[in-house]
Design an enzyme around this catalytic site. Structure first.
Site, PDB file in Angstrom:
ATOM      1  N   ASP A  42       7.906 -10.263 -33.857  1.00 20.52           N
ATOM      2  CA  ASP A  42       7.747  -9.486 -32.633  1.00 20.52           C
ATOM      3  C   ASP A  42       6.345  -8.871 -32.544  1.00 20.52           C
ATOM      4  O   ASP A  42       5.886  -8.213 -33.486  1.00 20.52           O
ATOM      5  CB  ASP A  42       8.793  -8.359 -32.618  1.00 20.52           C
ATOM      6  CG  ASP A  42       9.479  -8.225 -31.276  1.00 20.52           C
ATOM      7  OD1 ASP A  42       8.766  -8.053 -30.282  1.00 20.52           O
ATOM      8  OD2 ASP A  42      10.714  -8.305 -31.231  1.00 20.52           O
ATOM      9  N   ASP A  43       5.671  -9.100 -31.409  1.00 21.36           N
ATOM     10  CA  ASP A  43       4.388  -8.438 -31.103  1.00 21.36           C
ATOM     11  C   ASP A  43       3.260  -8.810 -32.060  1.00 21.36           C
ATOM     12  O   ASP A  43       2.350  -8.007 -32.300  1.00 21.36           O
ATOM     13  CB  ASP A  43       4.547  -6.914 -31.105  1.00 21.36           C
ATOM     14  CG  ASP A  43       5.405  -6.393 -29.954  1.00 21.36           C
ATOM     15  OD1 ASP A  43       6.048  -7.201 -29.284  1.00 21.36           O
ATOM     16  OD2 ASP A  43       5.436  -5.173 -29.746  1.00 21.36           O
ATOM     17  N   CYS A  66       9.180  -9.358 -24.386  1.00 26.51           N
ATOM     18  CA  CYS A  66       9.969 -10.075 -25.398  1.00 26.51           C
ATOM     19  C   CYS A  66      10.964 -11.081 -24.826  1.00 26.51           C
ATOM     20  O   CYS A  66      10.918 -12.267 -25.135  1.00 26.51           O
ATOM     21  CB  CYS A  66      10.713  -9.065 -26.269  1.00 26.51           C
ATOM     22  SG  CYS A  66       9.651  -7.906 -27.133  1.00 26.51           S
ATOM     23  N   HIS A  72      16.490 -12.327 -27.113  1.00 29.30           N
ATOM     24  CA  HIS A  72      16.012 -10.949 -26.904  1.00 29.30           C
ATOM     25  C   HIS A  72      16.794  -9.933 -27.718  1.00 29.30           C
ATOM     26  O   HIS A  72      16.241  -8.943 -28.195  1.00 29.30           O
ATOM     27  CB  HIS A  72      16.078 -10.567 -25.421  1.00 29.30           C
ATOM     28  CG  HIS A  72      15.591  -9.172 -25.172  1.00 29.30           C
ATOM     29  ND1 HIS A  72      16.404  -8.163 -24.697  1.00 29.30           N
ATOM     30  CD2 HIS A  72      14.388  -8.607 -25.378  1.00 29.30           C
ATOM     31  CE1 HIS A  72      15.706  -7.043 -24.610  1.00 29.30           C
ATOM     32  NE2 HIS A  72      14.486  -7.284 -25.024  1.00 29.30           N
ATOM     33  N   ASP A 131       5.924 -13.615 -30.456  1.00 28.34           N
ATOM     34  CA  ASP A 131       6.466 -13.764 -29.100  1.00 28.34           C
ATOM     35  C   ASP A 131       5.486 -13.323 -28.016  1.00 28.34           C
ATOM     36  O   ASP A 131       5.670 -13.636 -26.851  1.00 28.34           O
ATOM     37  CB  ASP A 131       7.822 -13.056 -28.958  1.00 28.34           C
ATOM     38  CG  ASP A 131       7.765 -11.552 -29.138  1.00 28.34           C
ATOM     39  OD1 ASP A 131       6.738 -11.019 -29.592  1.00 28.34           O
ATOM     40  OD2 ASP A 131       8.784 -10.891 -28.820  1.00 28.34           O
ATOM     41  N   HIS A 132       4.445 -12.624 -28.360  1.00 24.41           N
ATOM     42  CA  HIS A 132       3.315 -12.288 -27.471  1.00 24.41           C
ATOM     43  C   HIS A 132       2.333 -11.479 -28.287  1.00 24.41           C
ATOM     44  O   HIS A 132       2.577 -11.148 -29.458  1.00 24.41           O
ATOM     45  CB  HIS A 132       3.749 -11.505 -26.223  1.00 24.41           C
ATOM     46  CG  HIS A 132       4.780 -10.476 -26.499  1.00 24.41           C
ATOM     47  ND1 HIS A 132       4.534  -9.368 -27.276  1.00 24.41           N
ATOM     48  CD2 HIS A 132       6.086 -10.408 -26.140  1.00 24.41           C
ATOM     49  CE1 HIS A 132       5.637  -8.652 -27.355  1.00 24.41           C
ATOM     50  NE2 HIS A 132       6.605  -9.267 -26.710  1.00 24.41           N
TER      51      HIS A 132
END
Length: 489
Positions: free
Chosen positions: A36-37, A75, A135, A340-341
């Site tokens: 994540d992130d 997300c 998610h 995811d980003h």
């Protein structure tokens, strides 16, 4: 003529190498690690401060994609595009709830597989989901402060959905966990956006997740059926909480600040962002906003916390890769690490991801394909998260079940490929963005008016100045592409 024949035989040889891999390994296992992130900058070879020895080692044996871009910088929507191989088409595809609404709530058996994971499952893969792959923090549908339900977010994709919530009791509590067993919700957001916990790796949930994944790997070792294991790690998502030993890896003064802390010159202000997600942590020393950067001291503290969280994740990834090797599964297991980003660490005065600048749209991607010729490569061409679906199909030796927006990355694994995409697309809110090798053009619709921000990334990689007025022909040309890809209501 000889040159054309040479190119033809080179192409055939590369294809045969991939076919040989798929056949000799009879359908490889796939270990997919979603982080994540995880912004691309922190795993770049150019970052000499970040302490990530396990990710570095993996990258040396893999393809490290330096220009991987997500479709949506949030997300749920980013994961939806990645899992389905499709660009967003409607406003609902930009929302965190899209997987729940489009897949979990419509859980009848579909003719098309709901995700590439279900496509693998339909084709003899044993599929295991551990942690946050879609998610939901643990794969089940329920609200942040609600009781856990038995409703799966991806009802047809998994043979097993596993999670160890430890002392936090639910997946969402664990997602926003503090070391004392509390969470952001239970403390009514009266928390700091970071924590230096005097705990072991098991003092935060990702240590438990990797332990569970390792136990499952040992079970799967003896199976003749190929497996897909998705492991979703929470950090470095807010809050930036990590065991103290990972904070201790850094001298704070050596951590560099963002080079572009102001909003861009001549900006339409369409990209202005007041860091709403970050500012939910009500005990933070300072609030971020689009007009004024946080102080340098606070920025360094926050970046230190983010780096510590990434180092914590690196250690967890190292554990599972070590076990993969110890079990002698590494020679027949494709390994993918995907962010995811990205996440702005003060760039454009933003602390967060909900924007269409490079820092939020460019994320980490590493793929290791055992037996493929072209590993140990840093690839600079433009690639996209929607490329993962066709790539996974190809390495598994499966037909792609329907027309996708992505394009398989497998040629990059066997030969030198200078260009994969001419353009990649991203969307958020009322904005749409197209990235070429040189430019990023972002179109914002604000109160019915059209605004364009153009950045010449060759001259201005930090997006400091909007040069739309300097390059009107570039704006005109690229805006036509954006109109074609425009999100519908």
């Amino acid at each position: 003529m000889k040159r054309r024949l040479s190119r033809y035989f080179t192409f055939v040889l590369c294809c045969l190498q991939m076919i040989s891999f798929a056949q000799s390994n009879a359908m490889p296992n796939i270990l997919f690690i979603a982080v994540d992130d995880l912004r691309a900058e922190v795993i770049s070879p150019d970052n000499e401060v970040i302490q990530i020895p396990n990710i570095r080692k993996l990258a040396e044996e893999s393809v490290l994609f330096n220009n991987h871009f997500v479709q949506v910088p949030t997300c749920g929507a980013s994961r939806y595009s990645m899992l389905t191989g499709m660009l967003p088409k409607k406003k609902k595809h930009l929302k965190n709830y899209i997987i729940e609404k489009d897949i979990a709530d419509g859980n009848e058996k579909r003719e098309k597989p709901e995700t590439f994971i279900e496509h693998l499952k339909r084709n003899n893969y044993y599929t295991v989901g551990i942690g946050k792959i879609s998610h939901s923090a643990d794969g089940f549908v329920y609200g942040y402060e609600d009781e856990v339900t038995d409703k799966r977010e991806l009802p047809n994709s998994w043979d097993e959905v596993l999670f160890d919530s430890g002392k936090w009791e639910t997946g969402w509590n664990a997602f926003f966990a503090y070391a004392d067993g509390s969470n952001r919700q239970s403390r009514k957001k009266q928390v700091k956006p970071y924590e230096e916990g005097d705990v072991s790796d098991y003092g935060y949930p990702d240590g438990l997740t990797i332990d569970l994944a390792i136990s499952k790997l040992k079970e799967l070792k003896g199976s003749k059926q190929p497996f897909f294991m998705g492991v979703g790690l929470f950090k470095p998502h807010l809050p930036f909480n990590a065991p103290k030993k990972y904070w201790d890896l850094y001298e704070r003064n050596e951590i560099p600040l963002a080079k572009n802390v102001e909003q861009p010159k001549n900006s339409s202000r369409g990209g202005a962002n007041n860091s709403g997600e970050f500012n939910q942590y009500l005990l933070g020393e300072e609030k971020a906003n689009a007009k004024n950067p946080v102080s340098n001291d606070y920025a360094k503290k926050l970046k230190h916390a983010y780096y510590a969280s990434v180092s914590y994740i690196d250690a967890q990834i190292g554990k599972i890769l070590e076990e993969l090797e110890a079990l002698e599964l590494d020679e027949n297991t494709v390994v993918i690490v995907w962010g995811d980003h990205g996440w702005n660490l003060g760039e454009q005065s933003i602390w967060g991801k909900h924007n269409l600048f490079e820092s939020a749209l460019k994320s980490a991607l590493i793929i290791k394909v055992p037996g493929a010729k072209n590993m140990g490569v840093n690839y600079d061409g433009l690639v996209s998260s929607v490329d993962l679906y066709p790539t996974i199909c190809k390495v598994a030796g499966l037909e792609i079940p329907y027309e996708l927006d992505g394009k398989s990355l497998t040629p990059i694994f066997t030969k030198k490929v200078k260009k994969h995409h001419d353009k990649v697309y991203s969307f958020f809110g009322n904005g749409a963005s197209v990235r070429t090798e040189r430019f990023r053009l972002t179109h914002y619709k604000i109160k019915g008016e059209d605004f364009y921000d153009l950045y010449d990334l060759k001259k201005d990689p930090n997006e400091i100045e909007n040069v739309a007025d300097v390059h009107p022909k570039v704006v005109e040309k690229l805006s036509k592409d954006l109109n074609i890809k425009r999100i519908q209501n």
